[in-house]
Design a protein around this motif. Structure first.
Motif, short mmCIF file in Angstrom:
data_model
loop_
_atom_site.label_atom_id
_atom_site.label_comp_id
_atom_site.label_asym_id
_atom_site.label_seq_id
_atom_site.Cartn_x
_atom_site.Cartn_y
_atom_site.Cartn_z
N ALA A 195 1.04 29.88 -1.33
CA ALA A 195 0.06 30.77 -0.69
C ALA A 195 -1.10 30.00 -0.05
O ALA A 195 -1.60 30.40 1.00
N ILE A 196 -1.51 28.91 -0.66
CA ILE A 196 -2.69 28.17 -0.18
C ILE A 196 -2.52 27.66 1.26
O ILE A 196 -3.40 27.88 2.10
N PRO A 197 -1.41 27.00 1.59
CA PRO A 197 -1.27 26.55 2.99
C PRO A 197 -1.20 27.71 3.99
O PRO A 197 -1.64 27.58 5.13
N LEU A 198 -0.66 28.84 3.55
CA LEU A 198 -0.63 30.01 4.44
C LEU A 198 -2.04 30.47 4.75
O LEU A 198 -2.35 30.83 5.89
N ALA A 199 -2.91 30.45 3.75
CA ALA A 199 -4.31 30.83 3.97
C ALA A 199 -4.98 29.85 4.94
O ALA A 199 -5.73 30.26 5.83
N LYS A 200 -4.71 28.57 4.77
CA LYS A 200 -5.30 27.56 5.66
C LYS A 200 -4.81 27.75 7.10
O LYS A 200 -5.58 27.58 8.05
N GLN A 201 -3.54 28.10 7.25
CA GLN A 201 -3.00 28.32 8.60
C GLN A 201 -3.69 29.47 9.31
O GLN A 201 -3.80 29.47 10.53
N PHE A 202 -4.14 30.44 8.54
CA PHE A 202 -4.84 31.58 9.13
C PHE A 202 -6.02 31.12 9.98
O PHE A 202 -6.25 31.63 11.06
N PHE A 203 -6.75 30.12 9.49
CA PHE A 203 -7.92 29.62 10.21
C PHE A 203 -7.53 28.71 11.36
O PHE A 203 -8.18 28.69 12.40
N MET A 204 -6.45 27.97 11.19
CA MET A 204 -6.04 27.02 12.22
C MET A 204 -5.27 27.70 13.35
O MET A 204 -5.39 27.31 14.50
N ASN A 205 -4.48 28.71 13.01
CA ASN A 205 -3.64 29.38 14.00
C ASN A 205 -3.35 30.80 13.53
O ASN A 205 -2.28 31.07 13.00
N PRO A 206 -4.29 31.72 13.73
CA PRO A 206 -4.11 33.08 13.22
C PRO A 206 -2.88 33.80 13.77
O PRO A 206 -2.27 34.59 13.07
N GLU A 207 -2.48 33.49 15.00
CA GLU A 207 -1.28 34.15 15.54
C GLU A 207 -0.02 33.73 14.80
O GLU A 207 0.87 34.52 14.57
N LYS A 208 0.04 32.46 14.41
CA LYS A 208 1.20 31.95 13.69
C LYS A 208 1.32 32.63 12.33
O LYS A 208 2.39 33.04 11.92
N ILE A 209 0.20 32.76 11.64
CA ILE A 209 0.25 33.39 10.31
C ILE A 209 0.57 34.87 10.46
O ILE A 209 1.32 35.43 9.66
N ALA A 210 0.05 35.51 11.48
CA ALA A 210 0.37 36.93 11.71
C ALA A 210 1.86 37.11 11.94
O ALA A 210 2.47 38.05 11.42
N THR A 211 2.46 36.20 12.71
CA THR A 211 3.90 36.26 12.95
C THR A 211 4.67 36.08 11.64
O THR A 211 5.62 36.80 11.37
#
Length: 103
Positions: A78-94
């Motif tokens: 879960a932690i890297p997914l949270a970090k990705q939200f800040f770096m690339n919100p569209e990628k995490i949304a996908t």
């Protein structure tokens, strides 16, 4: 699981309201998906930043509680997914949408 409809409702709210909604959806859930915890953690971090708190002041406590409640592997996913939200919100949304559809 968080449904597509839940996600659409969450997207229309402010960060604090989004966090409250996600936490309520996860409440009492024995086996959340990594992306669900990642979404919750990302929102908690966003609320910390928006309210001027030190990053990790609340989110760090949440992660510590999760480590007691869930498997360490789940939390570590879960932690890297949270970090990705800040770096690339569209990628995490996908990824979240894919998780909902495949879920």
């Amino acid at each position: 699981m968080i449904s597509e409809q839940d996600l659409k409702e969450i997207e229309s709210l402010g960060s604090a309201a989004q966090l409250a909604r996600v936490e309520k959806l996860l409440e009492g859930k024995e086996s959340p998906k990594p992306f669900e915890l990642g979404l919750c953690l990302a929102l908690k971090m966003a609320v910390e930043i928006q309210s001027g708190k030190e990053l990790g002041s609340d989110s760090g406590k949440t992660v510590a509680l999760w480590m007691q409640k869930y498997s360490p592997e789940l939390v570590e996913q879960a932690i890297p997914l949270a970090k990705q939200f800040f770096m690339n919100p569209e990628k995490i949304a996908t990824r979240i949408r894919e998780g909902l559809l495949n879920g």
